[in-house]
Design a protein around this motif. Structure first.
Motif, short mmCIF file in Angstrom:
data_model
loop_
_atom_site.label_atom_id
_atom_site.label_comp_id
_atom_site.label_asym_id
_atom_site.label_seq_id
_atom_site.Cartn_x
_atom_site.Cartn_y
_atom_site.Cartn_z
N LEU A 101 43.30 37.79 36.27
CA LEU A 101 44.65 38.31 36.12
C LEU A 101 45.72 37.21 36.22
O LEU A 101 46.90 37.48 36.06
N VAL A 110 48.83 45.13 37.45
CA VAL A 110 49.56 44.32 36.47
C VAL A 110 51.05 44.68 36.50
O VAL A 110 51.91 43.80 36.43
N LYS A 113 50.69 39.64 34.95
CA LYS A 113 49.43 39.03 34.51
C LYS A 113 49.76 37.73 33.80
O LYS A 113 50.66 37.66 32.96
#
Length: 222
Positions: A77, A118, A123
């Motif tokens: 991520l 996210v 991200k």
């Protein structure tokens, strides 16, 4: 087997050793290894005596994968830290674990959790996190799960124990993610507690049988 006292390096050692057992072994400490070793070397609070470390074999195979994958998800991520949300995501990825099955029954889904992470943290490009990037709450979860297993006489730290430790860190991002999906964390804690008590009670008769057998055995020591 006796479990030795934990310290601030214990969680890092656990996560580091589980990661070395996965495909991520070659990428650990690539860019930051020397810096990390320098920091650890000059930190008086850290204990490097192997006999005082909680070893990775204290964790079940499934729990080891969860810890390792939490690092992998943080990197994937593009995050510069390893948080409780990454451990939660790793649990939801461990489809064969009892913790995953419980969360799934409560309506907690991996993809939704990833989406919320996210939205919350963003991200970026793949990062080069290492075990020293664990947040204080992540370290607390890992260390607390080991303490719970020791206190209850468990042979290994399971995914359910890790989940229980997460649920008891009320200020963690993982708890907020659970709550945002309609999960009452108090109910989750209650269910996990009841399951642990049920297992403890079911094993009690067998333990009594063992004690009675030992009492009937003659003392063969001279």
């Amino acid at each position: 087997a006796k479990m030795y006292p934990l310290n601030s390096a214990s969680a890092e050692r656990i996560l580091s050793r589980t990661a070395k057992n996965t495909n991520y072994r070659q990428r650990i400490y690539v860019a930051r290894r020397e810096k990390q070793e320098s920091i650890l070397k000059h930190t008086d609070k850290l204990e490097f005596d192997e006999r005082k470390m909680i070893m990775v074999d204290r964790f079940s195979v499934s729990a080891q994968r969860v810890l390792s994958n939490s690092l992998a998800f943080a990197r994937e991520l593009g995050h510069t830290y390893i948080g409780t949300e990454h451990i939660l995501l790793a649990i939801l990825n461990e489809k064969s674990s009892s913790a995953y099955k419980l969360l799934s029954s409560l309506g907690i889904k991996e993809e939704k959790t990833r989406q919320l992470i996210v939205e919350f943290a963003g991200k970026g490009e793949r990062s080069a996190d290492c075990v020293s990037d664990m947040t204080p709450l992540t370290k607390e979860v890992i260390e607390q799960s080991a303490r719970i297993a020791e206190k209850e006489g468990e042979s290994a730290v399971t995914t359910e124990i890790i989940l229980f430790a997460i649920a008891n860190t009320k200020s963690s991002t993982a708890v907020k993610l659970l709550s945002s999906q309609g999960c009452k964390v108090s109910d989750l804690c209650r269910i996990l507690e009841e399951k642990r008590q049920s297992v403890s009670e079911s094993s009690a008769p067998q333990a009594k049988k063992v004690r009675r057998f030992e009492e009937r055995m003659p003392n063969l020591e001279r």
